[in-house]
Design an enzyme around this catalytic site. Structure first.
Site, PDB file in Angstrom:
ATOM      1  N   ASP A   1       0.851  -1.192   0.000  1.00  0.00           N
ATOM      2  CA  ASP A   1       0.000   0.000   0.000  1.00  0.00           C
ATOM      3  C   ASP A   1       0.883   1.236   0.000  1.00  0.00           C
ATOM      4  O   ASP A   1       2.108   1.132  -0.034  1.00  0.00           O
ATOM      5  CB  ASP A   1      -0.939  -0.008   1.213  1.00  0.00           C
ATOM      6  CG  ASP A   1      -0.197   0.186   2.528  1.00  0.00           C
ATOM      7  OD1 ASP A   1       1.044   0.274   2.518  1.00  0.00           O
ATOM      8  OD2 ASP A   1      -0.864   0.252   3.565  1.00  0.00           O
TER       9      ASP A   1
ATOM     10  N   ASP B   1       1.395   4.774   2.235  1.00  0.00           N
ATOM     11  CA  ASP B   1       1.028   5.403   3.503  1.00  0.00           C
ATOM     12  C   ASP B   1       1.512   6.846   3.537  1.00  0.00           C
ATOM     13  O   ASP B   1       2.684   7.114   3.268  1.00  0.00           O
ATOM     14  CB  ASP B   1       1.685   4.639   4.668  1.00  0.00           C
ATOM     15  CG  ASP B   1       1.413   3.146   4.623  1.00  0.00           C
ATOM     16  OD1 ASP B   1       0.243   2.761   4.738  1.00  0.00           O
ATOM     17  OD2 ASP B   1       2.379   2.360   4.462  1.00  0.00           O
TER      18      ASP B   1
ATOM     19  N   ASP C   1      -3.403   4.930   2.478  1.00  0.00           N
ATOM     20  CA  ASP C   1      -3.814   5.417   3.800  1.00  0.00           C
ATOM     21  C   ASP C   1      -3.372   6.864   3.972  1.00  0.00           C
ATOM     22  O   ASP C   1      -2.208   7.185   3.733  1.00  0.00           O
ATOM     23  CB  ASP C   1      -3.175   4.571   4.918  1.00  0.00           C
ATOM     24  CG  ASP C   1      -3.753   3.171   4.993  1.00  0.00           C
ATOM     25  OD1 ASP C   1      -4.869   2.958   4.480  1.00  0.00           O
ATOM     26  OD2 ASP C   1      -3.083   2.288   5.564  1.00  0.00           O
TER      27      ASP C   1
END
Ligand code: DCP
Ligand code: MG
Length: 373
Positions: A204, A206, A297
């Site tokens: 992912d 961040d 995120d």
């Protein structure tokens, strides 16, 4: 014996936060094996067993040479009988019977697939397994009641389980930066997680978002997310409100609380991939798809908590766990992603940088690129 240890060079410290763990990993075959066993133990709720493997693997990550003989382990900490046996099997026979058994077990394989769905934790994965579900198609067919997050996770499963490249992370950073600065000039947007540690790919992307004037960050995230959404850049998102209360005292429990209390947005971004051919085996429509789904995120932090948030979000997960364990057991201090508390003096210890936090803990500063424990 004592002569032998003298020629073996410097000893490896017990806590991962006392070690410099740079990339690459010279012992990936061994660490992969130990991490599979750690994960399998976690699936089985054997926390102690899982931790034993999870502590042994990072020791091998931290040494700049390949372990080729079982005897090489003699100078290394955190190796119990079971982990030693696994290394012995692999160095002597090329593979471990136990690891192979796990890899081929239906339960492990199924839980691995299910827990790879965004929004599905180990408990849910296990429950579905107990119910007799085995594949993603089972989840789709059975019209299993999924929540909105799991629904999105299942829909974008293939994209979300293919690695995010550094180039993709940089593209997302531009998009996020543009959106944030539109509403709050002077804001600071930092790429954290694995990419901050120098990894070339991750699962992912961040980001930490802050502003040097404390308070200016309030109300920002909702505007940013609404704008991104209006531009069609979000395939999914959910937000979490800031729930942090300045403590007058912190308990040890606060350091075990894995979740932080920052205002956050957990999302799936739609990233344009104009000149790239997306590989796909399904429909023609899918073959000409010129976008990719990516997990992103966004975490907003007040400036005074930014160093703690940065330290907490840079990882690795094991490095974080070890920092907190070291703080409690060796310093009687409580560390989380918001603050550091000294339980002997009953004071919060402020920090302007990650360096300040390491100094408070009496640890040598470890660069982000050396936190790949
Ligand atoms: N983290 C956290 N709270 C969360 C999620 C993560 O404090 N709710 C921390 C744990 C990790 C760091 O943030 O140390 C980054 O989390 P990732 O799961 O994204 O891990 P990495 O970025 O290290 O790995 P990857 O490259 O696979 O994304
Ligand atoms: Mg990450």
């Amino acid at each position: 014996e004592s002569d032998a240890s003298e020629v073996e060079g410097p000893t490896v410290p017990v806590y991962a936060c006392q070690r410099r763990t740079a990339l690459p990993n010279w012992n990936q075959i061994l660490t992969d094996a130990l991490e599979i066993l750690a994960e399998e133990a976690e699936f089985g709720n054997s926390e102690g067993r899982s931790l034993a493997f999870a502590r042994a693997a990072p020791v091998l990550r931290s040494i700049p040479y390949a372990v080729t003989r079982f005897e090489d382990l003699n100078s290394l900490p955190c190796f119990g009988a079971h982990s030693r046996k696994i290394v012995q099997e692999i160095t002597e026979d090329g593979s471990s019977v136990e690891v192979q058994r796990v890899l081929h077990s239906e339960r492990y394989r199924t839980l691995k697939v299910f827990s790879g769905i965004f929004g599905v934790g180990k408990k849910t994965a296990d429950r579905w397994y107990q119910e007799g579900l085995r594949t993603l198609d089972d989840l789709r067919k059975k019209e299993k009641k999924l929540n909105r997050q799991q629904e999105a996770g299942l829909q974008h499963y293939t994209d979300l389980n293919s690695p995010v490249t550094r180039l993709e992370a940089d593209k997302i950073q531009h998009v996020v930066q543009d959106a944030v600065l539109r509403f709050l000039p002077g804001a600071i947007i930092t790429l954290t997680g694995g990419f901050q540690r120098g990894k070339q790919s991750g699962h992912d992307v961040d980001f930490l978002i802050t502003h040097p004037t404390e308070g200016k960050e309030m109300g920002l995230l909702i505007k940013v997310v609404s704008w991104l959404s209006s531009q069609g850049l979000l395939l999914y998102h959910h937000m979490k409100q800031n729930s942090y209360k300045e403590p007058t005292q912190m308990s040890v429990q606060a350091s075990k609380d894995r979740l932080d209390h920052f205002e956050s947005c957990f999302s799936i971004f739609k990233l344009d991939t104009p000149n790239e051919q997306m590989e796909s085996s399904s429909t023609a429509a899918e073959n000409i798809r010129n976008w990719k789904a990516l997990r992103v995120d966004l975490v907003v932090t007040p400036f005074s908590q930014y160093p703690f948030a940065l330290l907490g979000w840079t990882g690795s997960k094991h490095f974080e766990r070890e920092l907190r364990r070291f703080a409690v057991h060796e310093r009687k201090m409580i560390l989380n992603s918001h603050a550091l508390y000294d339980t002997k003096q009953n004071v919060m210890l402020p920090a302007h940088s990650e360096e300040d936090i390491f100094a408070h803990l009496g640890l040598d500063y470890i660069l982000p690129t050396e936190r790949n424990a």
